[in-house]
Design an enzyme around this catalytic site. Structure first.
Site, mmCIF file in Angstrom:
data_model
loop_
_atom_site.group_PDB
_atom_site.id
_atom_site.type_symbol
_atom_site.label_atom_id
_atom_site.label_comp_id
_atom_site.label_asym_id
_atom_site.label_seq_id
_atom_site.Cartn_x
_atom_site.Cartn_y
_atom_site.Cartn_z
ATOM 1 N N THR A 71 10.372 -1.049 5.386
ATOM 2 C CA THR A 71 9.338 -0.292 6.356
ATOM 3 C C THR A 71 9.733 0.038 7.543
ATOM 4 O OG1 THR A 71 7.426 -1.147 7.699
ATOM 5 C CG2 THR A 71 8.938 -2.766 7.054
ATOM 6 N N TYR B 182 6.434 -10.975 8.192
ATOM 7 C CA TYR B 182 6.617 -9.922 7.123
ATOM 8 C C TYR B 182 7.513 -8.948 7.304
ATOM 9 C CZ TYR B 182 5.772 -5.574 4.852
ATOM 10 O OH TYR B 182 6.051 -4.225 4.487
ATOM 11 N N LYS C 51 11.604 -7.680 5.438
ATOM 12 C CA LYS C 51 12.333 -6.376 4.917
ATOM 13 C C LYS C 51 13.610 -6.210 5.553
ATOM 14 C CE LYS C 51 8.662 -4.803 2.648
ATOM 15 N NZ LYS C 51 8.838 -4.410 1.322
HETATM 16 P P1 NAD Z 1 0.830 -4.016 -2.833
HETATM 17 O O1 NAD Z 1 0.578 -5.625 -2.421
HETATM 18 O O2 NAD Z 1 -0.489 -3.505 -3.375
HETATM 19 O O3 NAD Z 1 1.945 -4.144 -4.177
HETATM 20 C C1 NAD Z 1 2.819 -4.942 -4.457
HETATM 21 C C2 NAD Z 1 2.738 -5.600 -5.923
HETATM 22 O O4 NAD Z 1 3.474 -6.497 -6.086
HETATM 23 C C3 NAD Z 1 1.282 -6.253 -6.209
HETATM 24 O O5 NAD Z 1 0.643 -5.641 -7.124
HETATM 25 C C4 NAD Z 1 1.618 -7.805 -6.411
HETATM 26 O O6 NAD Z 1 0.954 -8.399 -7.177
HETATM 27 C C5 NAD Z 1 3.198 -7.365 -6.740
HETATM 28 N N1 NAD Z 1 4.072 -8.712 -6.389
HETATM 29 C C6 NAD Z 1 4.356 -9.328 -5.227
HETATM 30 N N2 NAD Z 1 5.226 -10.240 -5.234
HETATM 31 C C7 NAD Z 1 5.399 -10.526 -6.762
HETATM 32 C C8 NAD Z 1 6.500 -11.258 -7.280
HETATM 33 N N3 NAD Z 1 7.005 -12.193 -6.796
HETATM 34 N N4 NAD Z 1 6.394 -10.977 -8.659
HETATM 35 C C9 NAD Z 1 5.854 -9.935 -9.600
HETATM 36 N N5 NAD Z 1 4.666 -8.955 -8.834
HETATM 37 C C10 NAD Z 1 4.851 -9.270 -7.407
HETATM 38 O O7 NAD Z 1 1.436 -3.501 -1.985
HETATM 39 P P2 NAD Z 1 1.503 -1.964 -1.768
HETATM 40 O O8 NAD Z 1 0.859 -1.423 -0.411
HETATM 41 O O9 NAD Z 1 1.749 -1.123 -3.031
HETATM 42 O O10 NAD Z 1 3.321 -1.885 -1.261
HETATM 43 C C11 NAD Z 1 4.174 -1.775 -2.075
HETATM 44 C C12 NAD Z 1 5.551 -2.020 -1.141
HETATM 45 O O11 NAD Z 1 5.856 -1.016 -0.464
HETATM 46 C C13 NAD Z 1 5.586 -3.343 -0.590
HETATM 47 O O12 NAD Z 1 6.813 -3.909 -0.685
HETATM 48 C C14 NAD Z 1 5.214 -3.053 0.832
HETATM 49 O O13 NAD Z 1 5.937 -3.876 2.025
HETATM 50 C C15 NAD Z 1 5.788 -1.490 1.185
HETATM 51 N N6 NAD Z 1 5.389 -0.847 2.029
HETATM 52 C C16 NAD Z 1 3.913 -0.450 1.862
HETATM 53 C C17 NAD Z 1 3.298 0.245 2.915
HETATM 54 C C18 NAD Z 1 1.781 0.715 2.906
HETATM 55 O O14 NAD Z 1 1.212 1.019 3.731
HETATM 56 N N7 NAD Z 1 1.177 0.358 1.693
HETATM 57 C C19 NAD Z 1 3.926 0.896 3.825
HETATM 58 C C20 NAD Z 1 5.322 0.631 3.885
HETATM 59 C C21 NAD Z 1 6.116 -0.217 3.006
HETATM 60 N N1 USQ Z 2 -4.554 -1.461 13.784
HETATM 61 C C1 USQ Z 2 -5.745 -1.288 14.573
HETATM 62 N N2 USQ Z 2 -6.883 -1.451 13.786
HETATM 63 C C2 USQ Z 2 -6.995 -1.991 12.427
HETATM 64 C C3 USQ Z 2 -5.855 -2.068 11.966
HETATM 65 C C4 USQ Z 2 -4.628 -1.909 12.484
HETATM 66 O O1 USQ Z 2 -5.607 -0.764 15.767
HETATM 67 O O2 USQ Z 2 -8.104 -2.202 12.355
HETATM 68 C C5 USQ Z 2 -3.237 -1.025 14.569
HETATM 69 C C6 USQ Z 2 -2.181 -2.190 14.509
HETATM 70 O O3 USQ Z 2 -2.414 -3.205 15.440
HETATM 71 C C7 USQ Z 2 -1.072 -1.415 14.416
HETATM 72 C C8 USQ Z 2 -1.186 -0.281 13.518
HETATM 73 O O4 USQ Z 2 -2.691 -0.090 13.519
HETATM 74 O O5 USQ Z 2 -0.451 -1.073 15.731
HETATM 75 C C9 USQ Z 2 -0.739 -0.316 12.195
HETATM 76 O O6 USQ Z 2 -1.246 -1.382 11.507
HETATM 77 P P1 USQ Z 2 -1.326 -1.471 9.796
HETATM 78 O O7 USQ Z 2 -2.181 -2.756 9.474
HETATM 79 O O8 USQ Z 2 -1.864 -0.238 9.469
HETATM 80 O O9 USQ Z 2 0.127 -1.427 9.471
HETATM 81 P P2 USQ Z 2 1.237 -2.665 9.592
HETATM 82 O O10 USQ Z 2 0.670 -4.209 9.740
HETATM 83 O O11 USQ Z 2 2.311 -2.223 10.433
HETATM 84 O O12 USQ Z 2 1.678 -2.684 7.989
HETATM 85 C C10 USQ Z 2 1.651 -1.602 7.187
HETATM 86 C C11 USQ Z 2 1.575 -2.101 5.688
HETATM 87 C C12 USQ Z 2 2.910 -2.758 5.605
HETATM 88 C C13 USQ Z 2 4.129 -1.692 6.038
HETATM 89 C C14 USQ Z 2 3.707 -1.273 7.405
HETATM 90 C C15 USQ Z 2 4.712 0.221 7.733
HETATM 91 O O13 USQ Z 2 0.818 -3.231 5.414
HETATM 92 O O14 USQ Z 2 3.480 -3.039 4.140
HETATM 93 O O15 USQ Z 2 5.514 -2.356 5.871
HETATM 94 O O16 USQ Z 2 2.457 -0.821 7.309
HETATM 95 S S1 USQ Z 2 5.269 0.108 9.596
HETATM 96 O O17 USQ Z 2 3.750 0.107 10.219
HETATM 97 O O18 USQ Z 2 5.751 1.475 9.539
HETATM 98 O O19 USQ Z 2 5.751 -0.822 9.539
#
Ligand code: NAD
Ligand code: USQ
Length: 400
Positions: free
Chosen positions: A144, A181, A185
């Site tokens: 992330t 969280y 990472k």
């Molecule tokens: P998500 O929770 O929808 O997907 C993760 C999936 O993994 C889920 O379906 C969950 O059931 C499964 N899972 C978790 N732990 C497991 C385990 N121990 N065994 C088997 N399955 C398991 O999340 P997402 O938004 O699709 O994100 C996917 C990945 O990308 C995550 O690692 C997240 O940290 C990363 N990421 C997401 C975002 C975002 O904005 N969505 C941004 C940056 C990074």
């Molecule tokens: N925020 C608001 N209002 C809301 C929700 C969030 O102002 O209702 C703000 C938060 O305070 C933060 C920013 O928006 O400053 C981003 O928050 P977010 O919840 O969208 O993102 P974050 O907590 O950082 O996590 C999400 C995903 C995570 C991923 C990450 C990428 O859940 O899995 O790793 O985005 S990053 O932000 O680049 O680390």
């Protein structure tokens, strides 16, 4: 290529399985359905209705004319994981299977321990299983952008050149994450880098920004093929929450002054970038880092974009600044690089308002579904651990 997706039932995993299959790849995937249980624990639902895995697999087969080879199981079950990888023999493993929420990891002791156990140990199992049964495979590991935090200098892609006391080196750029969280990472990054160094594994560590959006083109119109989209305080990310709030007439919940800046990208860009990483593997034994986002915006700018998209579809959108439940800088410098993916052909979408308009159109038919959960929209999980809304969050997280 043969691609194994860990976390294939999730927001990104389900879309990626389809995107890759449409491009001719053979996909297998694993999931333990934990995401479904976490959102349930938050007292919420996916705004876009999602279907059972058997229903999803049947619709997948019909739409793409190809099977998605799925096994239900936990990444913490080493034997299960190793056997699946041994049977499938992937060229690439995309590891998305972690608990992805910063607020969820900050609820209490049990939730932070759960997050660390699930994410760090699950990723270690992936590394060990690769070493044992498919050491030639390429690991695409989802990290992330939040690993870096918000330093007062430019952010490179993983490494930087440093001169210290007259000597020079290329070292990992310092990580200053903002939640337990995000810390998992960083631990994964260290473990992955180490495994590449000592065992000669190949990995791309993706520092991904915040993803938003309801669809990618290949999904078509069948509702069973749609990905989930959450709006609760833990599993809804900023733009996804804002879009759901706009649809039910709830003021957009900007935390604090709203000048926090992050890298964001639409789901279609996330699919494009992950595929570029998969189809352009690193050299054997190489560990590389890609920063992955479309552009950086402040939370205020995003709220304004949602308001603009809202007015284009007839919604009157209010923006409110809420007391920030997180401990984070609200005014800061932010200038990360994202050149590696551009060099490999990534074409950023750029039109966030158009993307949000599509989201709003997808979400409007779900207005009643979101409205029924209106009470869980305002956050109450604080980084200082002082406030909880009773009756919403259960005492202990999902046990695996
Ligand atoms: P998500 O929770 O929808 O997907 C993760 C999936 O993994 C889920 O379906 C969950 O059931 C499964 N899972 C978790 N732990 C497991 C385990 N121990 N065994 C088997 N399955 C398991 O999340 P997402 O938004 O699709 O994100 C996917 C990945 O990308 C995550 O690692 C997240 O940290 C990363 N990421 C997401 C975002 C975002 O904005 N969505 C941004 C940056 C990074
Ligand atoms: N925020 C608001 N209002 C809301 C929700 C969030 O102002 O209702 C703000 C938060 O305070 C933060 C920013 O928006 O400053 C981003 O928050 P977010 O919840 O969208 O993102 P974050 O907590 O950082 O996590 C999400 C995903 C995570 C991923 C990450 C990428 O859940 O899995 O790793 O985005 S990053 O932000 O680049 O680390």
């Amino acid at each position: 290529m043969r691609v194994f997706i860990a976390g294939v039932d999730g927001y990104l995993g389900w879309a990626l399985a389809q995107y890759l299959t449409a491009r001719g790849h053979d996909v297998a995937g694993v999931d333990n359905y934990a995401r479904r249980q976490w959102v349930d624990e938050m007292g919420s639902v996916s705004a876009i209705p999602i279907y059972s895995m058997p229903d999803r697999l049947a619709a997948f087969r019909e739409h793409y004319g190809k099977e998605l080879l799925f096994r239900e199981g936990d990444l913490l079950d080493y034997q299960f994981l190793r056997d699946f990888l041994s049977d499938f023999q992937p060229d690439a493993i995309v590891h998305l299977g972690e608990m992805p929420s910063a607020p969820y990891s900050m609820i209490d002791q049990a939730h932070s321990i759960y997050t660390h156990t699930n994410n760090v140990n699950g990723s270690l199992n992936v590394l060990w299983a690769m070493r044992e049964v498919c050491p030639e495979a390429h690991l695409v590991k989802l990290g992330t952008m939040g690993e870096y935090g918000t330093p007062n200098v430019d952010i490179p892609e993983g490494f930087f050149e440093i001169e210290y006391r007259g000597r020079k080196d290329r070292l990992p750029f310092p990580r200053q994450p903002g939640s337990f969280y995000h810390l998992t990472k960083v631990h994964d990054t260290n473990n992955t880098m180490f495994a590449c160094r000592i065992w000669g594994l190949s990995a791309t560590d993706i520092m991904q920004g915040v993803v938003f959006g309801t669809q990618i083109d290949t999904m078509g119109v069948n509702p069973v093929l749609r990905s989930r989209l959450d709006f609760d305080q833990c599993f809804g990310t900023a733009i996804n929450r804002f879009a759901c709030q706009a649809v039910i007439g709830h003021p957009l919940t900007v935390y604090g002054v709203g000048h926090q800046k992050r890298g964001f990208l639409p789901m279609r860009d996330s699919m494009q970038c992950l595929t570029i990483a998969i189809e352009n593997p690193p050299k054997a034994g190489e560990y590389r880092v890609f920063n992955q986002f479309e552009e950086c915006y402040t939370v205020d700018e995003l709220a304004e974009k949602v308001r603009e998209a809202g007015s284009a579809v007839g919604l009157d959108v209010d923006i409110e600044h809420f007391d920030n439940p997180r401990t984070e800088k609200e005014e800061h410098y932010y200038n990360p690089d994202r050149q590696h993916l551009i060099d490999l052909g990534y074409k950023p979408t750029h039109d966030v308002v158009a993307e949000v308009k599509i989201m709003l159109q997808d979400l409007l038919p779900q207005r009643d579904r979101i409205m029924a959960k209106r009470e869980i929209v305002v956050p109450d999980i604080r980084w200082d651990g002082t406030r909880r809304r009773s009756g919403v969050i259960s005492a202990s997280p999902v046990k695996s």
